[in-house]
Design an enzyme around this catalytic site. Structure first.
Site, PDB file in Angstrom:
ATOM      1  N   TYR A  91      33.027  34.340  33.600  1.00 25.33           N
ATOM      2  CA  TYR A  91      33.384  35.716  33.303  1.00 25.33           C
ATOM      3  C   TYR A  91      34.055  35.837  31.775  1.00 25.33           C
ATOM      4  CZ  TYR A  91      34.260  35.569  38.228  1.00 25.33           C
ATOM      5  OH  TYR A  91      34.018  35.355  39.736  1.00 25.33           O
ATOM      6  N   LEU A 236      35.207  45.955  48.405  1.00 29.40           N
ATOM      7  CA  LEU A 236      34.373  47.280  48.252  1.00 29.40           C
ATOM      8  C   LEU A 236      32.824  47.365  47.876  1.00 29.40           C
ATOM      9  CD1 LEU A 236      37.680  48.753  46.645  1.00 29.40           C
ATOM     10  CD2 LEU A 236      37.447  48.172  48.852  1.00 29.40           C
ATOM     11  N   SER A 310      43.301  50.537  31.382  1.00 29.27           N
ATOM     12  CA  SER A 310      44.194  49.540  32.125  1.00 29.27           C
ATOM     13  C   SER A 310      44.233  50.243  33.545  1.00 29.27           C
ATOM     14  CB  SER A 310      45.444  49.523  31.357  1.00 29.27           C
ATOM     15  OG  SER A 310      45.942  50.877  31.687  1.00 29.27           O
ATOM     16  N   SER A 318      47.908  50.366  46.316  1.00 28.77           N
ATOM     17  CA  SER A 318      47.373  51.026  47.491  1.00 28.77           C
ATOM     18  C   SER A 318      46.379  50.131  48.188  1.00 28.77           C
ATOM     19  CB  SER A 318      46.574  52.397  47.035  1.00 28.77           C
ATOM     20  OG  SER A 318      45.426  52.059  46.335  1.00 28.77           O
TER      21      SER A 318
END
Length: 352
Positions: A91, A236, A310, A318
């Site tokens: 990464y 997701l 950001s 949430s």
């Protein structure tokens, strides 16, 4: 399953907990469902891992965003109660995570940091581990994973031989006390079976893609059978699950976001009993039904269509609020039907 920040705890009246305390699953336990509330991760001989974390992959972002996003995103997550952070040499965000931790007021012993050995680094686990710790700015990692089941530098060895050789190096890191737990990522059931046959220590973790479009239930079952904690990433599907009409429809009916409904499917993947109407995941937690799995959400997945410098704290919070609603068996069957064997990341199928 989620790492519970204080806001989440208050939602369920669990006011005996305090801001730094986190719901964790025990690694290397004979009981793969064992959970506990933990604040200091090193103040015990056992290894407890938060069941919610932030993934630090920015490979799908532009070069500019790969430079500017990781540190503020991790810093915001730290302030919102995230305690598990997942990075990797692949990464190129280890330094960014280290900078965020340095800027925060969170003690190192209150964090659980995972990094990974990339496919091109097979056979060099010890030197790579030391270098990755240096980049993050830590003396140790809480978990170190083999990132991919196929080495890029096999030097005439079979994949199985290379995996076993490198896994023994990780075993030595664990036995020497340099690393607190070890595991794998993107391993299929056959890869797990071979590794367990060839080596001494069973992986503590297997990390793989899981979302409504890629429901890797056979891997979950294999992990459960072997006593391995399963970690799902890309819950997701990099935003693709959020555009599915059925997910949007259910979210509207429940007064939740599509992201919350999408992540909810992961909870049921490890439930040992069938869901009943009116049962929330919190009630299932009391029956110890799904604690063997954790999952990550990455900044891109949270923002999906937005390219912010950001993360807003509301977005991070949430995605954690998924324990206060329930889906019926009929609704879950509909979500199960969304499985397309679609992968938004690399596909390990076919790797020997």
């Amino acid at each position: 399953m989620t790492c519970v920040c204080q806001r989440f705890i208050v939602n369920f009246g669990m006011d005996r907990l305090h801001g730094g305390e986190t719901l964790c699953v025990r690694l290397g336990s004979s009981d793969p469902w064992e959970t506990r509330i933990v604040e200091n991760f090193v103040d015990t001989n056992e290894v407890w891992m938060p069941v919610w974390g932030l993934g630090m992959s920015y490979q799908q972002e532009s070069a500019a965003n790969r430079r500017s996003l990781p540190t503020p995103a991790a810093f915001t997550a730290l302030n919102e109660g995230y305690r598990l952070f997942d990075t990797a040499s692949r990464y190129r965000t280890e330094e960014a995570l280290g900078a965020a931790i340095c800027s925060s007021k969170v003690p190192r012993e209150h964090l659980f940091i995972t990094s990974k050995l990339w496919a091109a680094e097979y056979g060099r686990a010890n030197t790579q581990y030391e270098e990755q710790c240096r980049r993050i700015g830590t003396d140790y990692l809480d978990c170190y994973l083999i990132h991919w089941p196929e080495p890029w530098n096999s030097q005439g060895k079979s994949n199985r031989e290379s995996r076993a050789e490198t896994w023994r190096q990780l075993e030595l890191l664990l036995e020497s006390g340099k690393c607190r737990s070890i595991g794998v990522s993107n391993f299929l059931p056959i890869h797990l079976e071979q590794l367990i046959e060839d080596c001494t220590i069973t992986p503590h973790i297997n990390q793989f893609e899981y979302n409504p479009l890629q429901q890797s239930k056979e891997i979950v079952a294999s992990c459960r059978e072997q006593g391995i904690v399963a970690q799902g990433y890309c819950p997701l599907a990099k935003g693709n699950a959020l555009r599915v009409p059925l997910v949007q429809e259910m979210a509207s009916q429940l007064g939740k976001s599509p992201a919350q409904v999408s992540i909810f499917t992961l909870l049921w993947a490890v439930a040992e009993i069938s869901p009943f109407p009116g049962f929330t995941p919190l009630e299932f937690a009391k029956q110890r039904c799904y604690h063997s799995q954790s999952f990550f959400t990455g900044p891109y997945q949270i923002q999906q269509r937005r390219k912010h410098k950001s993360l807003a704290s509301s977005e991070l919070t949430s995605t954690q609020q998924i324990f206060d609603f329930s889906l019926t068996a009929e609704q879950m069957a509909k979500l199960d039907s969304l499985h397309q064997n679609y992968r938004c990341t690399w596909d390990p199928t076919g790797i020997e």
